[in-house]
Design a protein around this motif. Sequence first.
Motif, short mmCIF file in Angstrom:
data_model
loop_
_atom_site.label_atom_id
_atom_site.label_comp_id
_atom_site.label_asym_id
_atom_site.label_seq_id
_atom_site.Cartn_x
_atom_site.Cartn_y
_atom_site.Cartn_z
N ALA A 96 0.81 -1.23 0.00
CA ALA A 96 0.00 0.00 0.00
C ALA A 96 0.83 1.27 0.00
CB ALA A 96 -0.99 0.01 1.17
N ASN A 97 2.16 1.16 -0.18
CA ASN A 97 3.00 2.34 -0.37
C ASN A 97 3.28 2.51 -1.86
OD1 ASN A 97 3.29 2.61 2.45
ND2 ASN A 97 5.01 1.17 2.45
N THR A 98 3.07 3.71 -2.39
CA THR A 98 3.35 3.95 -3.80
C THR A 98 4.81 4.33 -3.96
OG1 THR A 98 1.09 4.69 -4.18
CG2 THR A 98 2.74 5.34 -5.81
N LEU A 99 5.50 3.59 -4.83
CA LEU A 99 6.93 3.76 -5.03
C LEU A 99 7.22 4.23 -6.45
CD1 LEU A 99 8.13 0.40 -3.45
CD2 LEU A 99 7.90 2.61 -2.30
N GLU A 100 8.25 5.07 -6.59
CA GLU A 100 8.74 5.39 -7.92
C GLU A 100 9.52 4.20 -8.45
OE1 GLU A 100 11.65 8.67 -10.05
OE2 GLU A 100 10.11 9.32 -8.65
N ILE A 101 9.26 3.85 -9.69
CA ILE A 101 9.88 2.68 -10.30
C ILE A 101 10.42 3.07 -11.67
CG2 ILE A 101 9.51 0.34 -11.16
CD1 ILE A 101 9.35 0.54 -8.15
N THR A 102 11.67 2.70 -11.95
CA THR A 102 12.28 2.90 -13.26
C THR A 102 12.96 1.59 -13.68
OG1 THR A 102 14.51 3.52 -12.56
CG2 THR A 102 12.83 5.27 -12.53
N PRO A 103 13.39 1.48 -14.93
CA PRO A 103 14.11 0.27 -15.35
C PRO A 103 15.44 0.05 -14.63
CG PRO A 103 13.18 1.38 -17.26
CD PRO A 103 13.02 2.31 -16.10
N ASP A 104 15.84 0.95 -13.75
CA ASP A 104 17.04 0.74 -12.94
C ASP A 104 16.78 -0.18 -11.76
OD1 ASP A 104 18.86 2.40 -14.40
OD2 ASP A 104 17.85 4.16 -13.55
N VAL A 105 15.52 -0.46 -11.47
CA VAL A 105 15.19 -1.31 -10.32
C VAL A 105 14.19 -2.37 -10.75
CG1 VAL A 105 15.62 0.51 -8.64
CG2 VAL A 105 13.30 0.20 -9.54
N LEU A 106 14.21 -3.47 -10.01
CA LEU A 106 13.25 -4.54 -10.23
C LEU A 106 11.86 -4.06 -9.83
CD1 LEU A 106 13.81 -7.53 -11.11
CD2 LEU A 106 13.54 -8.15 -8.70
N GLY A 142 12.66 -2.12 2.95
CA GLY A 142 13.10 -1.23 4.02
C GLY A 142 12.11 -0.13 4.30
N LEU A 143 11.52 0.43 3.25
CA LEU A 143 10.55 1.50 3.43
C LEU A 143 9.27 1.00 4.10
CD1 LEU A 143 11.05 3.27 0.01
CD2 LEU A 143 11.54 4.25 2.25
N THR A 144 8.86 -0.22 3.77
CA THR A 144 7.69 -0.80 4.43
C THR A 144 7.93 -0.92 5.93
OG1 THR A 144 7.03 -2.03 2.46
CG2 THR A 144 6.24 -2.85 4.58
N ILE A 145 9.12 -1.39 6.30
CA ILE A 145 9.44 -1.54 7.72
C ILE A 145 9.48 -0.17 8.40
CG2 ILE A 145 11.25 -2.27 9.33
CD1 ILE A 145 11.95 -4.41 7.13
N ALA A 146 10.15 0.78 7.76
CA ALA A 146 10.28 2.12 8.35
C ALA A 146 8.93 2.80 8.51
CB ALA A 146 11.20 2.97 7.49
N MET A 147 8.05 2.67 7.52
CA MET A 147 6.77 3.36 7.57
C MET A 147 5.80 2.70 8.53
SD MET A 147 6.34 4.53 3.57
CE MET A 147 5.12 5.81 3.88
N ARG A 148 5.93 1.39 8.72
CA ARG A 148 5.04 0.70 9.64
C ARG A 148 5.60 0.64 11.05
NH1 ARG A 148 0.52 -2.71 6.90
NH2 ARG A 148 0.52 -1.65 4.89
N MET A 149 6.89 0.91 11.20
CA MET A 149 7.51 0.98 12.51
C MET A 149 8.33 2.26 12.59
SD MET A 149 8.64 -2.86 13.59
CE MET A 149 8.80 -2.29 15.29
N ILE A 169 14.61 8.56 -3.40
CA ILE A 169 13.39 9.28 -3.79
C ILE A 169 12.18 8.70 -3.07
CG2 ILE A 169 11.80 9.69 -5.71
CD1 ILE A 169 14.29 9.88 -7.53
N ASN A 170 12.12 7.38 -3.02
CA ASN A 170 10.99 6.74 -2.33
C ASN A 170 11.00 7.01 -0.83
OD1 ASN A 170 9.77 5.62 -4.62
ND2 ASN A 170 11.21 3.91 -4.62
N ALA A 171 12.19 7.26 -0.28
CA ALA A 171 12.30 7.54 1.15
C ALA A 171 11.72 8.90 1.52
CB ALA A 171 13.76 7.45 1.60
N GLN A 172 11.42 9.72 0.54
CA GLN A 172 10.82 11.02 0.82
C GLN A 172 9.49 10.89 1.55
OE1 GLN A 172 10.45 12.88 -3.00
NE2 GLN A 172 12.63 13.32 -3.21
N ASN A 173 8.83 9.76 1.35
CA ASN A 173 7.52 9.57 1.96
C ASN A 173 7.60 9.09 3.41
OD1 ASN A 173 5.99 10.19 -0.40
ND2 ASN A 173 6.57 8.20 -1.23
N CYS A 174 8.80 8.92 3.91
CA CYS A 174 8.97 8.36 5.25
C CYS A 174 9.42 9.43 6.23
CB CYS A 174 9.99 7.22 5.21
SG CYS A 174 10.00 6.20 6.69
N LYS A 175 8.82 9.46 7.40
CA LYS A 175 9.11 10.51 8.36
C LYS A 175 10.41 10.24 9.14
CE LYS A 175 4.30 11.87 9.04
NZ LYS A 175 3.17 12.02 10.00
N ASN A 176 10.71 8.98 9.38
CA ASN A 176 11.93 8.71 10.14
C ASN A 176 13.13 8.57 9.20
OD1 ASN A 176 10.60 6.37 9.29
ND2 ASN A 176 11.73 5.08 10.71
#
Length: 339
Positions: A96-106, A142-149, A169-176
């Motif tokens: 349920a977290n929206t992530l930026e995705i490019t051909p540089d990542v799976l 990692g972002l799922t863990i950080a955002m849920r904990m 870039i995806n870490a921008q959505n995380c407060k910690n």
Amino acid sequence: MGSPIENHIEVIAKAPTVSELYLSVRRAFIKAGIDNAEFEAKEILHVVLGKTRADIVRDAYQYVSDATPEKVQRLVEKRLTGMPLAYVLGQWDFFANTLEITPDVLIPRSDTEILAAAVLTYVQGYSSPRVLDLCCGSGCIGLTIAMRMPESHVVMGDISLEALKIAKINAQNCKNTIVAVQMDALNPPLSSQLGVFDAIVCNPPYLTHEEYENLDRSVKDFEPKLALYGGGDGLDFYRSVARDWKCLLGKHGALFFEVGYTQAEAVADILRMNEFKNVEIYKDLSGIDRVVTGHIIPDEPVVQAEISDTAVEDVKSDDVTSGGVISEDIAHKDSENAE
């Protein structure tokens, strides 16, 4: 005679309604033999129009702007080349977290949500857990863990600098604070400054040579080989991480791997050979062995029942297969230090 793309795409009216635009895209995808044409057409409108999926249905008879059909057509043309929908949209949802995705990542898969759920269940026993997401790619685990904990401390590592840029870039959505560091999982960690972790989670490249050569074109032609190929037998990363990276685990620490559908027992044996205890195998929602975990000391609590009863239900309840809209106005929170 038109190109293959032109043969599939009808001329879209200059200012159609949402419904007319959707039907036009769906017909193009059906004609091209794309599975889930209805879903993919809605996802493209969802991103281009900036509307929720419910709003697309509600506003079906509203007219779109003059510029919208051209934007939609560009995405449709990309999709008809065989490019995966996640890369066409530039984004995908994971837990349920929206992530930026490019051909540089799976592209994050729903199978990997079981891995994230297993780690989340385990670290709930810590007041302020430190977690290393090795081979992090987009940073989805990692972002799922950080955002849920929010009290957790997460370090993300990958050998690809391009992947780390996406993870940041995806870490921008995380407060910690989340730290992203270049790491080579096939070699021992270079710096003791990483500290000690309560859990290391790793979704490494694990395709064998044969599996990689026989990949579907939609994967092989678009997704990064660096994130897919795991050596001749697909086990290179498991051997290296189990042998060389356990030094970063605390005495109660645990290592979590995602594995290919035939690899669970082989990876479990690798953990045992490297003196991990309480080695466990967890199945994904399709009943396939998908996660292997081991602990540094004996008698570590086993969490398999909790994963299947609690965290997996959380996975089922999330919208894990669709793209979403990325907010562009969230301040970037990066740090140079692990703590």
